[in-house]
Design a protein around this motif. Structure first.
Motif, PDB file in Angstrom:
ATOM      1  N   ASN A  31      31.451  86.007  29.806  1.00  0.00           N
ATOM      2  CA  ASN A  31      32.273  86.867  31.821  1.00  0.00           C
ATOM      3  C   ASN A  31      32.404  86.402  32.663  1.00  0.00           C
ATOM      4  O   ASN A  31      32.400  86.674  33.631  1.00  0.00           O
ATOM      5  CB  ASN A  31      30.537  87.740  32.572  1.00  0.00           C
ATOM      6  N   CYS A  32      33.891  84.893  32.426  1.00  0.00           N
ATOM      7  CA  CYS A  32      34.865  83.873  32.633  1.00  0.00           C
ATOM      8  C   CYS A  32      35.964  84.776  33.159  1.00  0.00           C
ATOM      9  O   CYS A  32      36.321  85.839  32.112  1.00  0.00           O
ATOM     10  CB  CYS A  32      34.799  82.960  31.716  1.00  0.00           C
ATOM     11  N   ASN A  33      36.736  84.448  33.710  1.00  0.00           N
ATOM     12  CA  ASN A  33      38.285  85.159  34.103  1.00  0.00           C
ATOM     13  C   ASN A  33      38.896  84.604  32.961  1.00  0.00           C
ATOM     14  O   ASN A  33      39.758  85.468  32.905  1.00  0.00           O
ATOM     15  CB  ASN A  33      38.401  84.379  35.545  1.00  0.00           C
ATOM     16  N   GLY A  34      38.414  83.607  32.809  1.00  0.00           N
ATOM     17  CA  GLY A  34      39.880  82.542  31.300  1.00  0.00           C
ATOM     18  C   GLY A  34      38.991  80.967  30.795  1.00  0.00           C
ATOM     19  O   GLY A  34      38.245  81.009  31.491  1.00  0.00           O
ATOM     20  N   PHE A  35      40.049  80.393  30.815  1.00  0.00           N
ATOM     21  CA  PHE A  35      39.707  78.661  29.927  1.00  0.00           C
ATOM     22  C   PHE A  35      40.624  78.153  31.154  1.00  0.00           C
ATOM     23  O   PHE A  35      41.296  77.708  31.265  1.00  0.00           O
ATOM     24  CB  PHE A  35      40.248  79.347  28.815  1.00  0.00           C
ATOM     25  N   GLU A  36      40.107  77.063  31.158  1.00  0.00           N
ATOM     26  CA  GLU A  36      40.530  74.626  30.687  1.00  0.00           C
ATOM     27  C   GLU A  36      40.768  74.531  29.922  1.00  0.00           C
ATOM     28  O   GLU A  36      39.465  74.292  29.177  1.00  0.00           O
ATOM     29  CB  GLU A  36      40.082  74.740  32.234  1.00  0.00           C
ATOM     30  N   PHE A  37      41.412  74.351  28.645  1.00  0.00           N
ATOM     31  CA  PHE A  37      41.567  74.194  28.123  1.00  0.00           C
ATOM     32  C   PHE A  37      41.677  72.537  27.978  1.00  0.00           C
ATOM     33  O   PHE A  37      42.187  71.694  28.666  1.00  0.00           O
ATOM     34  CB  PHE A  37      42.804  74.353  27.115  1.00  0.00           C
ATOM     35  N   MET A  38      40.409  71.958  27.513  1.00  0.00           N
ATOM     36  CA  MET A  38      40.486  70.787  27.488  1.00  0.00           C
ATOM     37  C   MET A  38      41.361  69.992  25.655  1.00  0.00           C
ATOM     38  O   MET A  38      40.626  70.366  25.253  1.00  0.00           O
ATOM     39  CB  MET A  38      38.737  70.021  27.319  1.00  0.00           C
ATOM     40  N   VAL A  39      41.726  68.598  26.338  1.00  0.00           N
ATOM     41  CA  VAL A  39      42.739  67.949  25.456  1.00  0.00           C
ATOM     42  C   VAL A  39      41.939  67.134  24.781  1.00  0.00           C
ATOM     43  O   VAL A  39      41.792  66.009  25.566  1.00  0.00           O
ATOM     44  CB  VAL A  39      44.154  67.603  26.038  1.00  0.00           C
ATOM     45  N   ASP A 278      24.872  82.676  27.005  1.00  0.00           N
ATOM     46  CA  ASP A 278      23.886  83.125  28.159  1.00  0.00           C
ATOM     47  C   ASP A 278      23.504  81.961  29.021  1.00  0.00           C
ATOM     48  O   ASP A 278      23.448  82.389  30.489  1.00  0.00           O
ATOM     49  CB  ASP A 278      22.232  82.921  27.228  1.00  0.00           C
ATOM     50  N   MET A 279      23.538  80.937  28.562  1.00  0.00           N
ATOM     51  CA  MET A 279      23.438  79.977  29.780  1.00  0.00           C
ATOM     52  C   MET A 279      24.978  79.775  30.658  1.00  0.00           C
ATOM     53  O   MET A 279      25.156  79.542  31.931  1.00  0.00           O
ATOM     54  CB  MET A 279      23.324  78.386  29.177  1.00  0.00           C
ATOM     55  N   LEU A 280      25.510  79.834  29.795  1.00  0.00           N
ATOM     56  CA  LEU A 280      27.183  80.033  30.610  1.00  0.00           C
ATOM     57  C   LEU A 280      27.252  80.862  31.156  1.00  0.00           C
ATOM     58  O   LEU A 280      27.575  81.282  32.733  1.00  0.00           O
ATOM     59  CB  LEU A 280      28.442  79.416  29.410  1.00  0.00           C
ATOM     60  N   ASN A 281      27.074  81.884  30.735  1.00  0.00           N
ATOM     61  CA  ASN A 281      27.447  83.588  31.543  1.00  0.00           C
ATOM     62  C   ASN A 281      26.822  82.689  33.359  1.00  0.00           C
ATOM     63  O   ASN A 281      26.474  83.786  34.287  1.00  0.00           O
ATOM     64  CB  ASN A 281      26.986  84.618  30.825  1.00  0.00           C
ATOM     65  N   ALA A 282      25.090  82.412  32.925  1.00  0.00           N
ATOM     66  CA  ALA A 282      24.251  82.674  34.082  1.00  0.00           C
ATOM     67  C   ALA A 282      25.282  81.325  35.343  1.00  0.00           C
ATOM     68  O   ALA A 282      24.557  81.543  36.193  1.00  0.00           O
ATOM     69  CB  ALA A 282      23.401  81.981  33.557  1.00  0.00           C
ATOM     70  N   CYS A 283      26.251  80.564  34.628  1.00  0.00           N
ATOM     71  CA  CYS A 283      26.371  79.309  35.631  1.00  0.00           C
ATOM     72  C   CYS A 283      27.618  80.637  36.094  1.00  0.00           C
ATOM     73  O   CYS A 283      27.875  80.345  37.200  1.00  0.00           O
ATOM     74  CB  CYS A 283      27.504  78.737  34.660  1.00  0.00           C
ATOM     75  N   PHE A 284      28.404  81.457  35.386  1.00  0.00           N
ATOM     76  CA  PHE A 284      29.824  82.130  36.354  1.00  0.00           C
ATOM     77  C   PHE A 284      28.703  83.239  37.367  1.00  0.00           C
ATOM     78  O   PHE A 284      29.085  83.391  38.005  1.00  0.00           O
ATOM     79  CB  PHE A 284      30.255  82.728  34.788  1.00  0.00           C
ATOM     80  N   ASP A 285      27.562  84.256  36.212  1.00  0.00           N
ATOM     81  CA  ASP A 285      27.017  84.355  37.722  1.00  0.00           C
ATOM     82  C   ASP A 285      26.644  84.365  38.977  1.00  0.00           C
ATOM     83  O   ASP A 285      26.472  84.895  40.106  1.00  0.00           O
ATOM     84  CB  ASP A 285      25.984  85.111  36.892  1.00  0.00           C
ATOM     85  N   ARG A 286      26.111  83.407  38.618  1.00  0.00           N
ATOM     86  CA  ARG A 286      25.268  82.314  39.809  1.00  0.00           C
ATOM     87  C   ARG A 286      26.660  81.448  40.913  1.00  0.00           C
ATOM     88  O   ARG A 286      26.765  82.426  42.073  1.00  0.00           O
ATOM     89  CB  ARG A 286      24.709  81.295  39.526  1.00  0.00           C
ATOM     90  N   ILE A 287      28.382  81.842  40.405  1.00  0.00           N
ATOM     91  CA  ILE A 287      29.271  81.026  41.159  1.00  0.00           C
ATOM     92  C   ILE A 287      29.373  82.176  42.131  1.00  0.00           C
ATOM     93  O   ILE A 287      30.300  82.511  43.098  1.00  0.00           O
ATOM     94  CB  ILE A 287      29.964  80.247  40.592  1.00  0.00           C
ATOM     95  N   ARG A 288      29.562  83.755  41.246  1.00  0.00           N
ATOM     96  CA  ARG A 288      30.689  84.812  41.939  1.00  0.00           C
ATOM     97  C   ARG A 288      28.694  85.189  42.987  1.00  0.00           C
ATOM     98  O   ARG A 288      29.521  85.533  43.749  1.00  0.00           O
ATOM     99  CB  ARG A 288      30.486  85.798  40.709  1.00  0.00           C
ATOM    100  N   ASN A 289      27.926  85.407  43.072  1.00  0.00           N
ATOM    101  CA  ASN A 289      26.728  85.446  44.348  1.00  0.00           C
ATOM    102  C   ASN A 289      27.182  84.520  45.046  1.00  0.00           C
ATOM    103  O   ASN A 289      26.984  85.017  46.059  1.00  0.00           O
ATOM    104  CB  ASN A 289      25.422  85.719  43.370  1.00  0.00           C
ATOM    105  N   LEU A 290      27.139  83.184  44.583  1.00  0.00           N
ATOM    106  CA  LEU A 290      27.572  82.454  45.734  1.00  0.00           C
ATOM    107  C   LEU A 290      29.386  83.210  46.393  1.00  0.00           C
ATOM    108  O   LEU A 290      28.655  82.745  47.624  1.00  0.00           O
ATOM    109  CB  LEU A 290      27.370  80.827  45.230  1.00  0.00           C
ATOM    110  N   LEU A 291      29.442  83.377  46.060  1.00  0.00           N
ATOM    111  CA  LEU A 291      30.987  83.976  46.623  1.00  0.00           C
ATOM    112  C   LEU A 291      30.670  85.073  47.185  1.00  0.00           C
ATOM    113  O   LEU A 291      31.336  84.586  48.674  1.00  0.00           O
ATOM    114  CB  LEU A 291      32.156  83.653  45.484  1.00  0.00           C
ATOM    115  N   ARG A 292      30.318  85.642  46.783  1.00  0.00           N
ATOM    116  CA  ARG A 292      29.823  87.238  47.373  1.00  0.00           C
ATOM    117  C   ARG A 292      29.192  87.003  48.901  1.00  0.00           C
ATOM    118  O   ARG A 292      29.147  87.046  49.610  1.00  0.00           O
ATOM    119  CB  ARG A 292      28.795  87.850  46.853  1.00  0.00           C
ATOM    120  N   HIS A 293      27.954  85.713  48.829  1.00  0.00           N
ATOM    121  CA  HIS A 293      27.012  85.660  50.342  1.00  0.00           C
ATOM    122  C   HIS A 293      27.899  84.939  50.680  1.00  0.00           C
ATOM    123  O   HIS A 293      27.586  85.033  51.954  1.00  0.00           O
ATOM    124  CB  HIS A 293      26.105  84.786  49.271  1.00  0.00           C
ATOM    125  N   THR A 294      28.770  84.082  50.063  1.00  0.00           N
ATOM    126  CA  THR A 294      28.888  83.352  51.515  1.00  0.00           C
ATOM    127  C   THR A 294      30.123  84.554  52.386  1.00  0.00           C
ATOM    128  O   THR A 294      30.750  84.226  53.551  1.00  0.00           O
ATOM    129  CB  THR A 294      30.361  82.488  50.820  1.00  0.00           C
TER     130      THR A 294
END
Length: 298
Positions: A31-39, A278-294
């Motif tokens: 549930n991220c918006n896109g990708f940073e592609f690692m070379v 699940d771990m990655l989605n939890a990271c995305f959700d945590r960041i979104r929640n922090l942004l909403r809170h601020t």
């Protein structure tokens, strides 16, 4: 809402281009918006195949992360550890020219990948590896060559605050800024915490980076070691370490940071090779929640 990206480095070990066909299915589970592609170094011989596989997936890839060792081609030195200890070697002029030219050719391939995927930003480790920032003046001088190539391709080349073994990331950023006033930067929370600098970004000495909008992108990762604790230099999921992300995002909101965020936490199980969505989605959700809170408490 600012966008949250997932690093492809969190999803793939160094592998063959054919494996990247799975990125489309992975995108459906994240549930991220896109990708940073690692070379990485395995891609140079198969870059056209890689592009042919990834481009038709039509994923949003606004950022490409350059191969990490590119910075090592700029410094004119080599350094290594062996059973007898630490060693360093200053290249001859000819060796230095050859290494730098090789770095430029690799950088051009990184730009080709960015152009093919539609990325308008690239992350660069200007200093890297065991040499790190030991001979930083030469890295800074040569950054101008890479930056001009990026500008010609309409790509913003951003320097990351990667860990140092000589000084520290913020001091090095200051030196880059003195040489290139328009240079922009990626602020990585794990890298900064390694040097006890995470909250220093908001101090009166350093907040000009935010006030002048010179921090163009952020990597949000956790860290659980001490000051320059090399044995614990691991990229952890948000909340799995000791970084005060609530305090960090509260402070960040005061500067109207408009850039996006990337999560790099390694999600591949060593035993099974499976991805921990699940771990990655939890990271995305945590960041979104922090942004909403601020946003709510501004």
């Amino acid at each position: 809402m600012r966008k949250i990206l997932c690093s492809t480095g969190a999803l793939f070990p160094r592998t063959t281009p054919e494996k990247y066909i799975a990125l489309g299915d992975m995108a459906d589970k994240l549930n991220c918006n896109g990708f940073e592609f690692m070379v990485d170094s395995t891609m140079y011989e198969n870059v056209h195949k890689l592009i042919q596989i990834v481009k038709p997936l039509e994923l949003w890839i606004p950022v490409v992360h350059c191969q990490k060792s590119l910075g090592e081609s700029l410094c004119g030195m080599k350094a290594w550890f062996d059973e007898t200890g630490y060693h360093e070697y200053r290249m001859t002029d000819e060796e230095d020219r050859t290494a730098f030219q090789n770095g430029i050719e690799r950088f051009r391939v990184n730009l080709e990948i960015a152009g093919a995927f539609g990325a308008d930003k690239m992350v660069l480790h200007l200093w890297n590896g065991i040499v790190s920032d030991k001979n930083l003046s030469k890295n800074i001088e040569r950054f101008g060559v890479l930056n001009e190539l990026a500008r010609a391709s309409r790509v913003e080349l951003m320097i990351e605050n990667v860990v140092c073994n000589h000084k520290n990331p913020l001091e090095n950023i200051r030196r880059v800024h003195e040489a290139y006033r328009c240079a922009t930067f990626v602020y990585d929370t794990k890298m900064s915490e390694f040097h006890n600098q995470t909250m220093e970004l908001f101090s009166s000495e350093w907040d000009w980076l935010l006030r002048e909008c010179l921090v163009s992108h952020m990597h949000i990762n956790d860290y659980n070691g001490g000051y320059m604790d090399w044995s614990n230099l691991k990229t952890l999921p948000v909340g799995a370490g000791k970084i005060d992300f609530i305090g960090f995002f509260d402070k960040l909101a005061q500067y109207d940071y408009a850039g996006d965020f990337t999560v790099e936490a390694t999600a591949i199980c060593r035993e099974t090779g499976e991805v921990d969505y699940d771990m990655l989605n939890a990271c995305f959700d945590r960041i979104r929640n922090l942004l909403r809170h601020t946003e709510t408490h501004k």
